[in-house]
Structure formats: structure tokens, C-alpha cells
Design a protein around this motif. Structure first.
Motif, PDB file in Angstrom:
ATOM      1  N   GLU A 245       4.158  -3.857  -6.851  1.00  0.00           N
ATOM      2  CA  GLU A 245       4.792  -4.737  -7.831  1.00  0.00           C
ATOM      3  C   GLU A 245       5.077  -6.115  -7.227  1.00  0.00           C
ATOM      4  O   GLU A 245       4.936  -7.138  -7.907  1.00  0.00           O
TER       5      GLU A 245
ATOM      6  N   SER B 175       6.150   6.890  -1.393  1.00  0.00           N
ATOM      7  CA  SER B 175       5.744   6.563  -2.766  1.00  0.00           C
ATOM      8  C   SER B 175       6.567   5.408  -3.319  1.00  0.00           C
ATOM      9  O   SER B 175       6.034   4.503  -3.989  1.00  0.00           O
ATOM     10  N   TYR B 176       7.856   5.442  -3.045  1.00  0.00           N
ATOM     11  CA  TYR B 176       8.753   4.390  -3.526  1.00  0.00           C
ATOM     12  C   TYR B 176       8.362   3.033  -2.942  1.00  0.00           C
ATOM     13  O   TYR B 176       8.222   2.039  -3.665  1.00  0.00           O
TER      14      TYR B 176
ATOM     15  N   GLU C 278       5.495   2.147  -1.616  1.00  0.00           N
ATOM     16  CA  GLU C 278       4.167   1.752  -2.100  1.00  0.00           C
ATOM     17  C   GLU C 278       4.245   1.147  -3.500  1.00  0.00           C
ATOM     18  O   GLU C 278       3.582   0.147  -3.794  1.00  0.00           O
ATOM     19  N   LYS C 279       5.071   1.721  -4.365  1.00  0.00           N
ATOM     20  CA  LYS C 279       5.244   1.191  -5.717  1.00  0.00           C
ATOM     21  C   LYS C 279       5.887  -0.189  -5.677  1.00  0.00           C
ATOM     22  O   LYS C 279       5.438  -1.127  -6.354  1.00  0.00           O
ATOM     23  N   GLU C 280       6.939  -0.334  -4.889  1.00  0.00           N
ATOM     24  CA  GLU C 280       7.613  -1.627  -4.763  1.00  0.00           C
ATOM     25  C   GLU C 280       6.675  -2.680  -4.180  1.00  0.00           C
ATOM     26  O   GLU C 280       6.667  -3.840  -4.602  1.00  0.00           O
TER      27      GLU C 280
END
Length: 389
Positions: A348, A340-341, A343-345
């Protein structure tokens, strides 16, 4: 230019990446490494008995999972034609970057070749800044102007695209540590494909003459581009190549072995005993770069065998389970949060803008701010750049 590029956007690295699981215990765990973990040349081997806290072991696991997810995200973005140019992944080699970083301090220096994403992350760059660099975005760790092979952050001097050229630079960094009287060392990494470069042996010679705290470290992933090590090197025991410099071979698929061997090397070199030559025996699951399928010069069975029998993440996971440090469910949670981390980075980074199409962007990192010359000459007088602008 290195100092300018190293103005660290990486300092914004989120705490999330380093504290995803619940607070770990400071309990010390005693681990006995297998007898074949180390091989030596003119050197006594490090101890096979390793003591690491529960927190350190869990952090190693989390770091390796994030590095792998980072490389998987890079792979997907490249295949989607969002990353262009050269892109060299280190999937399968995560234990080397992670084990090294846990064994050294931020005062130590690291310099490596173009397979550098994991090292950049472990030295302090955020996933967003690394993927942003690959995507050519302004938030990239080198402001979107370096790409896969040219990443820098504090204490990390690249990511270098010329085969073997980083090694003498690493010797210079080590000389600087000695000159300043610091309790620090430099790890200068190169691959088995670069091991026959003459400049590496020149760096060996200078390092030994001056007894500088340089750890020359060969990441032997068995293939230099598409050529097996035995076809290109008459001596594949890379840790013995220092001749007058002691050597140590380390199981590079075991993060704890890398940690122990690197910790030993750091203490040796920074105590005034001179340089060491290390060999991290590791393996890359993918090709040399994204343009190489990696299956024309080795069999799929060989790759699958390494994945199933020697994977560094699976190996550490089994240790954590056997020591009772974590449960299967807890480690699954770590894996999920890492995904999840990243994928978020990644999202962005992809949404971030590229560098502005302005001439000043091209010249901003030529000189360290405050040391510029009045005018930088271009190809023709109309292209001359005045820093007073």
C-alpha cells in the motif's frame, strides 16, 4: 516545524499490528534475569525479579517481530532502488525500542538518532506511514519530505540526522516535563559513535544542574560507522560517562532487561532525583547504513555468533516456550501474520502517490498552522511565498 510534522498521520496505525494473536491471559509471570544483566555506576541496581503478564510478554514478541519485518522490507525496497538516499536499519537491536516503549507511557518523550524506524513504530506510527516516508510518499509519517532520518509522531521527536544533536533537544524536552509538573521523563538516545560529542556533555551538565527528568541513553552497538568502539573511545563504559550523574548498563539484547532497566530509570528521573545515564549494550547485524556491507571491519563469524547466541527475538521466544506461555505453532502463527501484515502495508505504501509538485507543499510545515508570518522570503523576490494564497 517539529510540531507541524508531528500532526500525526501515525494515529491511523491499524489495530491489527497490536492484536494479531488470540486474546492473551492476564496471568502474571515471575522472571529472574541473569546476574550480569545490569552494571551500575554510583547507583543501586534494579531488581532482577521481573513480573510481566502473559499479554505483555506476547506483545513484546509481536512488536519485535514486526519491527524486524519492517526493517527487512526496508532492506528489500532499498536494494530494489525504490528507496533512495540514506537508510539506517536496526536489525538486531529490536529489543531496545520495544523494551523502552513497554516501560514508559505516552506522556513520556523519546528522541533518537537516524536509526529510528523501530522507535517510530513503537511510538505509534504505522508500518505503512514509515515505509511511505522511506519511499517519499505523501502518506509518509513526515509526508514524504523527511526520509529515513527524519520521522516524527506524537511523543516522538525524531529521527535526527546530525550526530548527537538530538541529545540537548532531549534535555529541553525533559525540562518541559518538569516545567509543566508532569509525571514524565524524556529518553534521549544516541549511539556509541556520537558519545564523544561535546554537546552531549553540555546537556549532562545542564540536566544535573536543574535535576531534570532526562534519561541519557547510549545505544552501544559496538561500531560507530566502521570504527570499533575501543578505537574511538578511551572509555567504553558509556554508562560511567556522566561523572556526577549515576549510570546503568543494560543487556540491550534482552527486551525484558531493557524493560526493567528503563522502568527503573523512568521512576528514578520522574521522581525528582535528576538525570541518569544508561547504556544499552546491543548489536546491529547489518552495516552502518545500506551503503555499508558491514563486513570490512568485523568478521562474518562475529555477526553469525551474535545472531545465533544473542538474537533478541529468539531469546524471548525461548522464554515464552519455557514458561509455557505459547507453543511453537502459536509463535509461528504470530511470525506468519506479522509477515503478511508488513507485506500488505508495504504494498500500500508503494502504491501511494508522492507529494504533489506544487509550491505550497514546500511551505506547509514551516510554521504551525495559525502562526504563519504574512510572507516567507525566498532566494529571489519571485520565490517569496504568501501564506494567504
Amino acid at each position: 516545524m517539529l510540531r507541524a510534522l508531528a500532526r500525526s498521520k501515525a494515529a491511523t496505525k491499524p489495530v491489527l499490528a497490536r492484536s494479531m494473536a488470540s486474546a492473551a491471559s492476564s496471568q502474571v509471570n515471575s522472571i529472574t534475569l541473569p546476574s550480569k544483566t545490569f552494571e551500575t555506576y554510583e547507583l543501586d541496581a534494579p531488581s532482577l525479579e521481573v513480573e510481566l503478564s502473559t499479554e505483555q510478554l506476547l506483545q513484546m514478541y509481536k512488536d519485535m517481530v514486526i519491527v524486524r519485518r519492517l526493517e527487512m522490507a526496508s532492506d528489500a525496497l532499498y536494494k530494489a532502488k525504490k528507496i533512495r538516499g540514506f537508510c539506517h536499519l536496526s536489525t538486531g537491536q529490536e529489543a531496545v525500542a520495544v523494551g523502552i516503549e513497554h516501560a514508559i507511557t505516552k506522556l513520556d518523550s523519546v528522541i533518537t538518532s537516524y536509526r529510528c524506524h523501530g522507535f517510530a513504530y513503537m511510538r505509534g506510527a504505522s508500518v505503512k506511514s514509515i515505509l511511505g516516508e522511506l519511499l517519499g510518499r505523501r502518506i509518509g509519517v513526515s509526508y514524504g519530505k523527511g526520509g529515513s532520518m527524519h520521522m516524527f509522531t506524537k511523543g516522538f521527536y525524531g529521527g535526527n540526522g546530525i550526530v548527537g544533536a538530538q541529545v540537548p533537544v532531549g534535555a529541553g524536552l525533559a525540562f518541559a516535563h518538569k516545567y509543566r509538573g508532569e509525571d514524565a521523563a524524556t529518553i534521549a538516545l544516541y549511539g556509541d559513535g556520537a558519545s564523544n560529542q561535546g554537546q552531549i556533555f553540555e546537556a549532562y551538565n545542564m540536566a544535573k544542574l536543574w535535576n531534570i527528568p532526562c534519561i541519557f541513553a547510549c545505544e552501544n552497538n559496538k561500531y560507530g560507522m566502521g570504527t570499533a568502539a575501543a578505537r574511538s573511545s578511551a572509555l567504553t563504559d558509556y554508562y560511567k560517562r556522566g561523572q556526577y550523574i549515576p549510570g546503568l548498563k543494560i543487556n540491550g539484547m534482552d527486551a525484558i532487561a531493557v524493560y526493567q532497566g528503563t522502568k527503573f530509570a523512568k521512576e528514578w528521573t520522574s521522581s525528582g532525583k535528576g538525570p541518569l545515564v544508561l547504556e544499552y549494550e546491543t548489536y546491529r547485524y547489518g552495516g552502518h547504513s545500506m551503503s555499508d556491507p558491514g563486513t570490512t571491519y568485523r568478521t562474518r563469524e562475529e555477526i553469525q555468533h551474535m545472531r545465533s547466541d544473542s538474537d533478541p527475538i529468539a531469546g524471548l521466544k525461548n522464554r515464552l516456550l519455557s514458561l509455557g506461555i505459547a507453543t511453537e505453532e502459536e509463535l509461528k502463527k504470530v511470525d506468519k501474520e506479522a509477515r503478511s501484515y508488513v507485506e500488505k502495508e508495504s504494498a500500500e505504501a508503494e502504491a501511494a502517490p508522492p507529494p504533489a509538485a506544487e509550491p505550497k507543499i514546500l511551505f506547509e510545515d514551516v510554521y504551525v498552522p495559525g502562526t504563519e508570518i504574512p510572507v516567507l522570503r525566498g532566494r529571489i523576490p519571485q520565490e517569496n511565498w504568501t501564506f494567504a494564497k
